[in-house]
Structure formats: C-alpha cells, structure tokens
Design a protein around this motif. Structure first.
Motif, PDB file in Angstrom:
ATOM      1  N   SER A 186      17.798   9.591   9.238  1.00 17.13           N
ATOM      2  CA  SER A 186      18.617  10.515   8.515  1.00 17.13           C
ATOM      3  C   SER A 186      17.583  11.604   8.247  1.00 17.13           C
ATOM      4  CB  SER A 186      19.549   9.976   7.536  1.00 17.13           C
ATOM      5  OG  SER A 186      18.795   9.814   6.233  1.00 17.13           O
ATOM      6  N   SER A 187      18.542  12.560   7.208  1.00 16.07           N
ATOM      7  CA  SER A 187      17.506  13.847   6.909  1.00 16.07           C
ATOM      8  C   SER A 187      17.676  13.810   5.121  1.00 16.07           C
ATOM      9  CB  SER A 187      18.122  15.373   7.156  1.00 16.07           C
ATOM     10  OG  SER A 187      19.450  15.107   6.653  1.00 16.07           O
ATOM     11  N   LEU A 188      17.839  12.465   4.760  1.00 16.54           N
ATOM     12  CA  LEU A 188      17.993  12.217   3.393  1.00 16.54           C
ATOM     13  C   LEU A 188      16.735  11.336   2.796  1.00 16.54           C
ATOM     14  CD1 LEU A 188      21.725  11.580   3.297  1.00 16.54           C
ATOM     15  CD2 LEU A 188      20.597  13.735   2.407  1.00 16.54           C
ATOM     16  N   ALA A 189      16.206  11.933   1.837  1.00 19.08           N
ATOM     17  CA  ALA A 189      15.066  11.306   1.350  1.00 19.08           C
ATOM     18  C   ALA A 189      15.437  10.911  -0.012  1.00 19.08           C
ATOM     19  CB  ALA A 189      13.893  12.385   1.210  1.00 19.08           C
ATOM     20  N   VAL A 190      14.634   9.652  -0.559  1.00 20.39           N
ATOM     21  CA  VAL A 190      14.759   8.971  -1.743  1.00 20.39           C
ATOM     22  C   VAL A 190      13.997  10.090  -2.835  1.00 20.39           C
ATOM     23  CG1 VAL A 190      14.302   7.164  -3.101  1.00 20.39           C
ATOM     24  CG2 VAL A 190      14.948   6.884  -0.785  1.00 20.39           C
TER      25      VAL A 190
END
Ligand code: UTP
Length: 283
Positions: A186-190
C-alpha cells in the motif's frame, strides 16, 4: 476509580544520525525552535489525556529524565500558561525505567512492561514531531497505529502496511519493512504513534533480533498481525523526523515561522539568507 492512562516514551536510543552532537547531548534535548524536541511528544501525550508517562532511558540519559521532572508550563504550549508546576505534576506523573543497552525499540518497550502493569498503553516516539495530535486519533483500547501516506519513491524508507479500509480504520493484517516501492502492499507507512494492549509484550519477549541485530518493534507487530488485526488511522497533517539534522532544522524553521512574536523576523531572516546564497549563474 479507573486506572490512570499510561504512555511510554522511549529515549534510550543511540542517536547515531545525530553524531557527533549525541556524544555529549541527548538528541531529545536538542531544540525544535524554542523547546526541546521531546517536549512536543510529551505535550501530545498530556493533551491526549495520558496521566502517567514512562520514559525509557539509558543509564547515561538521566538528564532527559531531569528535564521532564523539572518541566513546567513554559515547556508546553500556550494552553498551559499560568498552570503551576505542582498542578501540572499532579495531572501527569513521570517515571523512568532503564534500558541497560540500546538493543532496539522493541526491547525498549519491553523494559516498560512492569510499569505498564497490565494496562493498554500508548507509545510515542519523540523523534517524530507532529503538528496536530496524532496519539489522540488512535483507539485507546485497541492495538492501533498512526499511518501516513508516502509518495511512491519513499516507500522503501518505511514500514508499509497491508490490509483494507473498514469503517474509517485501516485493518492491518501484515507489515513489510522498507519494501521495494513496486512491491509495497500500500502507500501507507507506519509512524511513531501506537497503542497496544499488554499482549504485545509476549511478542516482544520472544522476538529474535532483526535488522542491525536489534529487537525491532515492527517485527513483533508483524507477528502480532498474523493472529490479531491492528487498526490504522491516517494522519494527514505535517510531521517531521527530528531524529536527523535536516528534519529537525525544517521543524524548527516551521515552528519559528508560526511563532506570533518572531514569525515575521524569521521570514525576513530566511529571505536575507536566500539572497546571500543565490546560486551563481555559472552553477
Ligand atoms: P530510532 O532508531 O529513531 O533512534 O528509535 P536511535 O536509535 O536513537 O537513532 P539512530 O537511528 O541511531 O540515529 C526511535 C526511538 O526509539 C528509541 C530512541 O531513543 C527513539 O526515541 N530507542 C531506540 C530506544 O529507546 N532504545 C533503543 O534501543 C532504540
């Protein structure tokens, strides 16, 4: 009476990206504009209603603990102006636990197990300075993490989550650390804001060393997601990585420009500097 809400702020890292400064000064005490960088995460926790803060310190970092033991309302934002030291300390209790050697973030969190004492807890990485409250966006009782959208080329710098959006939360069922951008799920980072329940300690305790020979929190979270989902909430405001020089400088300039007393002077100073450092026509 309900149990006080507890947050863990780990500050026992080596700070290698800030060498040689960190040979003598903990990076958490470096200023972002007129306050220490770590005071922003601290204030975020206080504003979100945490009543107990556990600092994980290294044996050499007692000055970070001293800083927070002596902090007063001038170390926090304007909404605390006028609040006395004792009022503030009545509202939030600060305690420390020691991480003997910097064996990684996962190990640092594990050091706080006894003080967390079976409660759900928040974790704030103080290197990350957020413009609006991120920890307050998380579910205080369910394991959750703050996420941010990252551009394609930067996916290889972060832990990227896999999962799907359900009713406003991203249900995470896997995590990939620093993937090739094209392979990122995805394009979602922690980011460095989490809430956990005490079950995470079972995963941390059994976690084998990973990258750099350290006990990595993301490795334990990855194993955790194989059995239970973690909820992700997407943060869309400004975030700075003050754990490295350019991030801290940018955060400082941004906060300085927003400062009502100094903003216009700072702007003028930047324009003057830019004028002095114009690239020459031959460059
Ligand atoms: P970082 O990896 O950003 O911090 O960890 P670091 O290790 O100090 O920095 P570099 O990479 O060497 O420059 C994120 C947070 O976790 C803490 C750090 O103090 C920082 O607040 N941490 C990290 C610990 O408390 N203990 C550790 O063993 C590692």
């Amino acid at each position: 009476m309900t149990n006080p809400r507890v947050a863990v702020i780990p500050v026992a890292g080596k700070g290698t990206r800030w060498m040689p400064v960190t040979r003598n000064v903990p990076k958490e005490l470096l200023p972002v504009w007129r306050r220490t960088s770590a005071s922003y995460a601290f204030e975020e926790a206080v504003n979100a209603g945490f009543e107990e803060i556990i600092l994980v310190i290294s044996p050499e970092k007692h000055d970070v603990l001293d800083h927070f033991m002596r902090f007063d309302s001038s170390d926090l934002g304007p909404q605390y102006a006028g609040e006395s030291l004792s009022e503030l300390h009545h509202r939030v209790k600060v305690r420390a636990c020691i991480q003997e050697t910097p064996r990684g973030l996962g190990d640092a969190i594990l050091c706080a197990e006894q003080d967390v004492a079976g409660r759900p807890f928040g974790v704030l990485l103080p290197d990350e300075v957020l413009m609006t409250n991120g920890i307050a966006m998380l579910d205080p009782h369910t394991p959750s993490v703050l996420l941010m959208e990252v551009p394609f080329s930067q996916r290889s710098n972060y832990g990227i989550v896999k999962g799907e959006m359900v009713d406003g939360a991203f249900i995470i069922n896997d995590l990939v650390e620093k993937p090739e951008p094209a392979l990122a799920p995805s394009s979602l980072a922690v980011t460095g804001r989490y809430t956990f329940t005490p079950e995470i300690f079972d995963y941390l305790r059994t976690q084998q060393p990973g990258k750099g020979g350290e006990i990595q929190l993301t490795d334990a979270m990855r194993r955790y997601t194989q059995a239970h989902p973690i909820h992700g909430f997407i943060y869309r405001d400004v975030r700075y990585d003050a754990g490295q020089p350019l991030g801290l400088l940018t955060a400082s300039v941004d906060f300085a420009l927003r400062d009502k007393s100094y903003g216009s002077e700072v702007r003028q100073m930047i324009l003057t500097l830019l004028d002095q450092h114009k690239p020459s026509e031959t460059e």
